[in-house]
Design a protein around this motif. Sequence first.
Motif, PDB file in Angstrom:
ATOM      1  N   ASP A 117       0.846  -1.186   0.000  1.00  0.00           N
ATOM      2  CA  ASP A 117       0.000   0.000   0.000  1.00  0.00           C
ATOM      3  C   ASP A 117       0.880   1.235   0.000  1.00  0.00           C
ATOM      4  OD1 ASP A 117       0.927   0.214   2.583  1.00  0.00           O
ATOM      5  OD2 ASP A 117      -1.015   0.018   3.547  1.00  0.00           O
ATOM      6  N   VAL A 118       0.227   2.381  -0.093  1.00  0.00           N
ATOM      7  CA  VAL A 118       0.934   3.659  -0.151  1.00  0.00           C
ATOM      8  C   VAL A 118       0.475   4.507   1.024  1.00  0.00           C
ATOM      9  CG1 VAL A 118       1.338   5.749  -1.508  1.00  0.00           C
ATOM     10  CG2 VAL A 118       1.112   3.542  -2.655  1.00  0.00           C
ATOM     11  N   GLU A 119       1.431   5.045   1.778  1.00  0.00           N
ATOM     12  CA  GLU A 119       1.125   5.842   2.970  1.00  0.00           C
ATOM     13  C   GLU A 119       1.617   7.273   2.793  1.00  0.00           C
ATOM     14  OE1 GLU A 119       2.214   5.951   7.764  1.00  0.00           O
ATOM     15  OE2 GLU A 119       2.174   4.045   6.672  1.00  0.00           O
ATOM     16  N   ARG A 120       0.774   8.207   3.181  1.00  0.00           N
ATOM     17  CA  ARG A 120       1.169   9.614   3.118  1.00  0.00           C
ATOM     18  C   ARG A 120       2.249   9.894   4.163  1.00  0.00           C
ATOM     19  NH1 ARG A 120      -1.084  14.116   0.958  1.00  0.00           N
ATOM     20  NH2 ARG A 120      -2.988  12.977   0.396  1.00  0.00           N
ATOM     21  N   GLY A 121       3.234  10.697   3.796  1.00  0.00           N
ATOM     22  CA  GLY A 121       4.294  11.056   4.727  1.00  0.00           C
ATOM     23  C   GLY A 121       5.640  11.080   4.030  1.00  0.00           C
ATOM     24  N   ARG A 122       6.658  11.464   4.791  1.00  0.00           N
ATOM     25  CA  ARG A 122       8.020  11.540   4.264  1.00  0.00           C
ATOM     26  C   ARG A 122       8.976  10.773   5.158  1.00  0.00           C
ATOM     27  NH1 ARG A 122       8.616  14.942   0.078  1.00  0.00           N
ATOM     28  NH2 ARG A 122       6.939  16.426  -0.328  1.00  0.00           N
ATOM     29  N   LEU A 123      10.002  10.207   4.559  1.00  0.00           N
ATOM     30  CA  LEU A 123      11.016   9.450   5.267  1.00  0.00           C
ATOM     31  C   LEU A 123      12.241  10.335   5.457  1.00  0.00           C
ATOM     32  CD1 LEU A 123      10.620   6.137   3.259  1.00  0.00           C
ATOM     33  CD2 LEU A 123       9.785   6.576   5.570  1.00  0.00           C
ATOM     34  N   ARG A 124      12.661  10.492   6.696  1.00  0.00           N
ATOM     35  CA  ARG A 124      13.753  11.395   7.023  1.00  0.00           C
ATOM     36  C   ARG A 124      15.063  10.936   6.383  1.00  0.00           C
ATOM     37  NH1 ARG A 124      14.507  12.463  13.274  1.00  0.00           N
ATOM     38  NH2 ARG A 124      12.352  13.174  12.910  1.00  0.00           N
ATOM     39  N   LEU A 154      16.040  10.985   3.243  1.00  0.00           N
ATOM     40  CA  LEU A 154      16.005  10.413   1.899  1.00  0.00           C
ATOM     41  C   LEU A 154      15.612  11.484   0.885  1.00  0.00           C
ATOM     42  CD1 LEU A 154      14.301   6.959   2.514  1.00  0.00           C
ATOM     43  CD2 LEU A 154      16.719   7.440   2.212  1.00  0.00           C
ATOM     44  N   PRO A 155      16.061  11.357  -0.368  1.00  0.00           N
ATOM     45  CA  PRO A 155      15.750  12.356  -1.399  1.00  0.00           C
ATOM     46  C   PRO A 155      14.343  12.169  -1.960  1.00  0.00           C
ATOM     47  CG  PRO A 155      17.104  10.637  -2.346  1.00  0.00           C
ATOM     48  CD  PRO A 155      16.995  10.322  -0.872  1.00  0.00           C
ATOM     49  N   GLN A 156      13.377  12.114  -1.092  1.00  0.00           N
ATOM     50  CA  GLN A 156      11.992  11.858  -1.481  1.00  0.00           C
ATOM     51  C   GLN A 156      11.356  13.138  -2.014  1.00  0.00           C
ATOM     52  OE1 GLN A 156       9.750  10.209   1.752  1.00  0.00           O
ATOM     53  NE2 GLN A 156       7.782  10.369   0.709  1.00  0.00           N
ATOM     54  N   THR A 157      10.675  13.060  -3.164  1.00  0.00           N
ATOM     55  CA  THR A 157      10.026  14.228  -3.749  1.00  0.00           C
ATOM     56  C   THR A 157       8.502  14.144  -3.699  1.00  0.00           C
ATOM     57  OG1 THR A 157      10.054  13.266  -5.977  1.00  0.00           O
ATOM     58  CG2 THR A 157      11.973  14.580  -5.309  1.00  0.00           C
ATOM     59  N   TYR A 213       4.901   7.308   0.271  1.00  0.00           N
ATOM     60  CA  TYR A 213       5.845   6.239  -0.039  1.00  0.00           C
ATOM     61  C   TYR A 213       5.109   4.900  -0.004  1.00  0.00           C
ATOM     62  CZ  TYR A 213       5.921   6.119   5.089  1.00  0.00           C
ATOM     63  OH  TYR A 213       5.554   6.084   6.413  1.00  0.00           O
ATOM     64  N   GLN A 214       5.622   3.957  -0.773  1.00  0.00           N
ATOM     65  CA  GLN A 214       5.024   2.633  -0.847  1.00  0.00           C
ATOM     66  C   GLN A 214       5.676   1.693   0.148  1.00  0.00           C
ATOM     67  OE1 GLN A 214       5.686   0.415  -4.531  1.00  0.00           O
ATOM     68  NE2 GLN A 214       3.665  -0.527  -4.362  1.00  0.00           N
ATOM     69  N   GLU A 215       4.853   0.850   0.785  1.00  0.00           N
ATOM     70  CA  GLU A 215       5.352  -0.199   1.668  1.00  0.00           C
ATOM     71  C   GLU A 215       4.950  -1.551   1.092  1.00  0.00           C
ATOM     72  OE1 GLU A 215       5.448   1.875   6.071  1.00  0.00           O
ATOM     73  OE2 GLU A 215       3.620   0.853   5.447  1.00  0.00           O
ATOM     74  N   ILE A 216       5.943  -2.411   0.868  1.00  0.00           N
ATOM     75  CA  ILE A 216       5.709  -3.758   0.360  1.00  0.00           C
ATOM     76  C   ILE A 216       5.972  -4.716   1.516  1.00  0.00           C
ATOM     77  CG2 ILE A 216       6.354  -5.472  -1.363  1.00  0.00           C
ATOM     78  CD1 ILE A 216       7.376  -3.167  -3.106  1.00  0.00           C
ATOM     79  N   VAL A 272      12.922   4.334  -2.625  1.00  0.00           N
ATOM     80  CA  VAL A 272      12.925   5.734  -3.041  1.00  0.00           C
ATOM     81  C   VAL A 272      13.991   5.860  -4.117  1.00  0.00           C
ATOM     82  CG1 VAL A 272      13.263   8.141  -2.374  1.00  0.00           C
ATOM     83  CG2 VAL A 272      12.139   6.558  -0.790  1.00  0.00           C
ATOM     84  N   GLY A 273      13.555   5.957  -5.360  1.00  0.00           N
ATOM     85  CA  GLY A 273      14.491   5.950  -6.468  1.00  0.00           C
ATOM     86  C   GLY A 273      14.826   7.349  -6.970  1.00  0.00           C
ATOM     87  N   THR A 274      16.046   7.510  -7.461  1.00  0.00           N
ATOM     88  CA  THR A 274      16.463   8.714  -8.165  1.00  0.00           C
ATOM     89  C   THR A 274      17.053   8.282  -9.508  1.00  0.00           C
ATOM     90  OG1 THR A 274      18.745   8.749  -7.323  1.00  0.00           O
ATOM     91  CG2 THR A 274      17.040   9.771  -5.943  1.00  0.00           C
TER      92      THR A 274
END
Length: 255
Positions: free
Chosen positions: A157-164, A166-169, A173-176, A196-198
């Motif tokens: 699923d996908v959860e709203r929020g940011r991971l400290r 990381l270059p997240q834009t 983020y998705q959790e598998i 988290v891909g770049t």
Amino acid sequence: MRMFGVGGPSVRTELSVSKAKPGGTFKGTVEVTGGDHQVSIGYIALVLVTDVRPQGGLPGQTSTVEFHRQQVVEGFTLAARERRIFDITCDVPMETPLTRAFGQPLAGMNVGLRTELEVAREVDRTDLDPVQVDPTPAQQHILDTLTKLGFQFVKADVERGRLRGLPQTLPFYQEIEFLPGTAYAAHLHNLQVTFVGTDRKLHVVMELDRKVGPLADRDIFGRFTVDPATLADTDWRGLLKDWLAQSTARKGPLF
């Protein structure tokens, strides 16, 4: 699909490429057909959307969130009954959630490509096509390594929020999620993986839900970076196996 009331224009999108990896593209055509009278089209845009649950919320508590918008056609005049066809492409951001892996759809995941047509400052957003997002080679390598260690995919699923750190834009983020195999079942409830891909790196976060007493830290996080160019140079199975062994015994280190 007819929009803007009776006699208005209609739009139809056909995707010739509806399957892509993060960093790839979807391709197709958009057909716009005029209605009973001439209209001025403001723009045609493509929008990627997915279902996101609030931070800490239950899986069923989701809302549809836009995460990528791309204008593909500028404004033009559409005559009555006129038919226009445009070739379109839509970029797939590197952080786009996966919808398929392990040769099957990821339960709980939906990503769609929506076509927006603007007429007289009114926008129709009803044209939505499901799309498939497959893992990149680096993501596939990590997922395959976990299955070789005995972990079994459960859901995503996908959860709203940011991971400290990381270059997240994107704002989510998705959790598998995996269940442990025999080797780890005595120590773990589950394991969750986030990518988290770049353009140059793949950042991987793993969360272990351990079976421990009330005075011990239950959740352990591991974080490491994958360079796709040197993917084959690292013994990922050995690295993950060592980290799992340390983490199930005590508070594991961060990569």
